[in-house]
Motif scaffolding. Structure first.
Motif, PDB file in Angstrom:
ATOM      1  N   CYS A 346       0.873  -1.177   0.000  1.00 15.78           N
ATOM      2  CA  CYS A 346       0.000   0.000   0.000  1.00 15.78           C
ATOM      3  C   CYS A 346       0.911   1.229   0.000  1.00 15.78           C
ATOM      4  O   CYS A 346       2.118   1.082   0.170  1.00 15.78           O
ATOM      5  CB  CYS A 346      -0.929  -0.004   1.225  1.00 15.78           C
ATOM      6  SG  CYS A 346      -0.057   0.299   2.757  1.00 15.78           S
ATOM      7  N   CYS A 348       1.789   3.417   2.128  1.00 15.77           N
ATOM      8  CA  CYS A 348       2.710   3.585   3.265  1.00 15.77           C
ATOM      9  C   CYS A 348       3.543   2.328   3.486  1.00 15.77           C
ATOM     10  O   CYS A 348       4.546   2.354   4.195  1.00 15.77           O
ATOM     11  CB  CYS A 348       1.953   3.963   4.533  1.00 15.77           C
ATOM     12  SG  CYS A 348       1.209   2.549   5.378  1.00 15.77           S
ATOM     13  N   GLY A 349       3.131   1.212   2.918  1.00 17.73           N
ATOM     14  CA  GLY A 349       3.925  -0.009   3.014  1.00 17.73           C
ATOM     15  C   GLY A 349       3.488  -0.967   4.104  1.00 17.73           C
ATOM     16  O   GLY A 349       3.987  -2.084   4.179  1.00 17.73           O
ATOM     17  N   GLU A 350       2.557  -0.550   4.942  1.00 23.42           N
ATOM     18  CA  GLU A 350       2.198  -1.401   6.085  1.00 23.42           C
ATOM     19  C   GLU A 350       0.967  -2.272   5.825  1.00 23.42           C
ATOM     20  O   GLU A 350       0.529  -3.026   6.693  1.00 23.42           O
ATOM     21  CB  GLU A 350       1.992  -0.567   7.346  1.00 23.42           C
ATOM     22  CG  GLU A 350       3.245   0.176   7.805  1.00 23.42           C
ATOM     23  CD  GLU A 350       4.404  -0.765   8.160  1.00 23.42           C
ATOM     24  OE1 GLU A 350       4.143  -1.925   8.524  1.00 23.42           O
ATOM     25  OE2 GLU A 350       5.558  -0.321   8.064  1.00 23.42           O
ATOM     26  N   ALA A 351       0.413  -2.143   4.649  1.00 28.08           N
ATOM     27  CA  ALA A 351      -0.631  -3.054   4.179  1.00 28.08           C
ATOM     28  C   ALA A 351      -1.808  -3.208   5.130  1.00 28.08           C
ATOM     29  O   ALA A 351      -2.209  -4.320   5.474  1.00 28.08           O
ATOM     30  CB  ALA A 351      -0.032  -4.427   3.885  1.00 28.08           C
ATOM     31  N   GLY A 352      -2.350  -2.098   5.548  1.00 28.31           N
ATOM     32  CA  GLY A 352      -3.591  -2.144   6.311  1.00 28.31           C
ATOM     33  C   GLY A 352      -3.452  -2.675   7.727  1.00 28.31           C
ATOM     34  O   GLY A 352      -4.448  -2.967   8.388  1.00 28.31           O
ATOM     35  N   CYS A 357      -0.714   1.098   9.458  1.00 25.63           N
ATOM     36  CA  CYS A 357      -1.013   1.633   8.125  1.00 25.63           C
ATOM     37  C   CYS A 357      -1.782   2.944   8.250  1.00 25.63           C
ATOM     38  O   CYS A 357      -2.773   3.024   8.956  1.00 25.63           O
ATOM     39  CB  CYS A 357      -1.837   0.609   7.342  1.00 25.63           C
ATOM     40  SG  CYS A 357      -2.281   1.198   5.693  1.00 25.63           S
ATOM     41  N   SER A 358      -1.283   3.948   7.576  1.00 24.19           N
ATOM     42  CA  SER A 358      -1.912   5.263   7.683  1.00 24.19           C
ATOM     43  C   SER A 358      -2.694   5.611   6.415  1.00 24.19           C
ATOM     44  O   SER A 358      -3.072   6.751   6.216  1.00 24.19           O
ATOM     45  CB  SER A 358      -0.824   6.315   7.922  1.00 24.19           C
ATOM     46  OG  SER A 358       0.145   6.216   6.896  1.00 24.19           O
ATOM     47  N   CYS A 359      -2.896   4.621   5.536  1.00 24.59           N
ATOM     48  CA  CYS A 359      -3.542   4.916   4.256  1.00 24.59           C
ATOM     49  C   CYS A 359      -5.057   4.963   4.407  1.00 24.59           C
ATOM     50  O   CYS A 359      -5.644   4.120   5.085  1.00 24.59           O
ATOM     51  CB  CYS A 359      -3.183   3.856   3.221  1.00 24.59           C
ATOM     52  SG  CYS A 359      -1.433   3.675   2.997  1.00 24.59           S
TER      53      CYS A 359
HETATM   54 ZN   LIG Z   1      -0.726   1.840   4.158  1.00 20.82          ZN
END
Ligand SMILES: [Zn+2]
Length: 502
Positions: A346, A348-352, A357-359
């Protein structure tokens, strides 16, 4: 008087013979170049005149017409300078036509008469058959790679004139042998953990299957991709020559050697379509995709590439070549690559992950839309790469080395060659039916997966090809069973990126 001097030009990655016809006659003095020269080629007028005068040779004080044939072909660059100069000296009566018979000069002239190297010397010389070519010293080693005739090299125009008229021998510079920088091989043993991704890398190299890795920053995606090169076998002779022509046409010096190691090109995501695919300038230079021919194209941060750039990749990936059409001609450039791509799951890279994840949902949806289905479909292998945990990093279990894995890859490629293809990714239709039959357990597994709707007809073919490669790597040559098919399905999983879209 009239003179005709053979030379050549390069378009795309191919050389084309050009006849430089010159006529020195009465009338207003001056030099005209006709036959579709581009701006840099027209400038030869000034360079050639200055070079002839600086070499203390006679410039005919008459009218000179230079025709570059065939006139339909656009003449690009300064590589015809030397041929034009020799033609003027012959037509102007300075040189006896018999002395330059069979000679094909290629080179740019400096105002002081220096002969300079030109890009694309390999295809340029290749187009001239068994003629004796005269090039700049710095082009000589590369020219000898493909020359069917003798290669002569000079540092200036005067040396050429003295050699053909018998006043001096051809110069033979004592070139110090070029020492190529020894490449530091990155070893697969340095990669901690990642059993699935390592397996995917081995399968990609063995079967020529395109690979997409999805994982957060720091998971080692790039580290893995950089180790692929060591797993691929050396290029066969035909591909080595193709790669050498491409790199020469792109203006790279080859240090006098055929390209034997599979190239690795890793363009940044800000690359333009022209820089990736090729074209652009009038001479239609090969792009990064062609420069990766026979090797690997690594696209890191795949989702950051402009959609137009990724769309432009699809056709060449399917055909293994690039066709660029212009009004007067068409250029065809080889581009058979193993595509390796990496991306964040994603933005931010943290994939939910909750709390990490900050997306926003909208940002996630936008991110997924960037990758079109047809492009994703090109990847036979799609794996999630997770950050190695403390045990992986601190434990003393070391994975297999590049040498061990490369030996298995070479063996699998050998098996594929016996089937009449370079690698299993090239098995299609009846070939696939013939070489990758299913046993009853394999048939049962695929039937249930197909009924569940998780696999398309095209996906089915890809899974069977990957399963064939897995079986080859295991030394299994019978019908494909459910074990290899299940692993092939696992290596083509819906990535975190795609799963969370549902
Ligand atoms: Zn994210």
């Amino acid at each position: 008087m009239f003179a005709r001097i053979p030379s050549s030009i390069v378009l795309g990655v191919d050389g084309h013979p050009v006849s430089v016809d010159e006529h020195v006659h009465g009338g207003l003095r001056g030099l005209t170049i006709v036959g579709l020269p581009d701006a840099s080629c027209r400038e030869a007028r000034d360079r050639v005149r200055a070079a002839i005068l600086a070499s203390e040779l006679t410039w005919p004080i008459r009218r000179i017409t230079v025709n570059l044939a065939p006139s339909l072909l656009r003449k690009v660059g300064s590589g015809l300078d030397l041929a034009i100069a020799v033609g003027i000296l012959v037509a102007g009566g300075v040189l006896d036509p018999a002395t330059v018979d069979g000679l094909a000069p290629i080179g740019e002239l400096g105002l002081d008469g220096t002969v300079r190297p030109v890009p694309g010397i390999v295809p340029l010389v290749d187009a001239l058959g068994d003629r004796t070519v005269v090039v700049a010293h710095d082009n000589a080693n590369d020219a000898r790679l493909v020359a069917a005739g003798t290669v002569r090299s000079v540092s200036n125009l005067r040396e050429l004139v003295d050699a053909v008229s018998g006043r001096a021998p051809w110069p033979c510079p004592s070139h110090a042998p070029t020492v190529l920088p020894t490449e530091t091989r990155l070893d697969l043993a340095d990669v901690r953990g990642q059993p699935l991704a390592r397996r995917a890398l081995e399968v990609a190299a063995a079967g020529g299957h395109h690979l997409l890795m999805s994982g957060p920053p720091g998971s080692g995606r790039t580290m893995l991709a950089n180790r692929l090169r060591g797993l691929l076998p050396e290029l066969d002779r035909v591909t080595a020559i193709e790669a050498t022509r491409i790199h020469s046409a792109a203006g790279e010096s080859l240090a006098g050697g055929l390209i034997r190691q599979p190239p690795l090109r890793a363009p940044h995501h800000t690359i333009t379509t022209v820089a990736l695919i090729g074209g652009g300038t009038a001479s239609l230079r090969p792009g990064e995709l062609s420069r990766a021919h026979g090797g690997t194209l690594f696209l890191d941060e795949l989702a950051e590439f402009p959609v137009t750039v990724l769309d432009a990749l699809r056709q060449p990936l399917e055909e293994g070549r690039i066709r660029i059409s212009r009004s007067r001609f068409q250029v065809d450039m080889p581009a058979r690559v193993l595509l390796i791509a990496a991306m964040n799951p994603c933005p931010c890279g943290e994939a939910g992950r909750p709390g990490r994840c900050s997306c926003t949902q909208a940002a996630l949806a936008r991110y997924r839309r960037r990758l079109s289905g047809p492009l994703l479909d090109r990847f036979d292998l799609r794996v999630d790469v997770l950050r190695p945990d403390a045990e992986d990093l601190l434990g003393d279990s070391v994975g297999e080395s590049t040498a061990t894995v490369a030996a298995r890859v070479a063996n699998a490629r050998q098996i594929a060659e016996e089937r009449g293809v370079r690698c299993n990714a090239e098995l299609v239709g009846a070939q696939l039916e013939h070489w990758a039959p299913l046993d009853s357990s394999g048939r049962g597994l695929l039937e249930s997966v197909l009924r569940s709707g998780r696999l398309s007809a095209r996906g089915l073919m890809r899974v069977r090809r990957v399963a064939r490669t897995l079986a080859d790597l295991d030394g299994h040559d019978g019908p494909i069973g459910s074990g290899h098919l299940a692993l092939a399905l696992q290596l083509r999983s819906d990535l975190v990126t795609m799963r969370s879209a549902a």
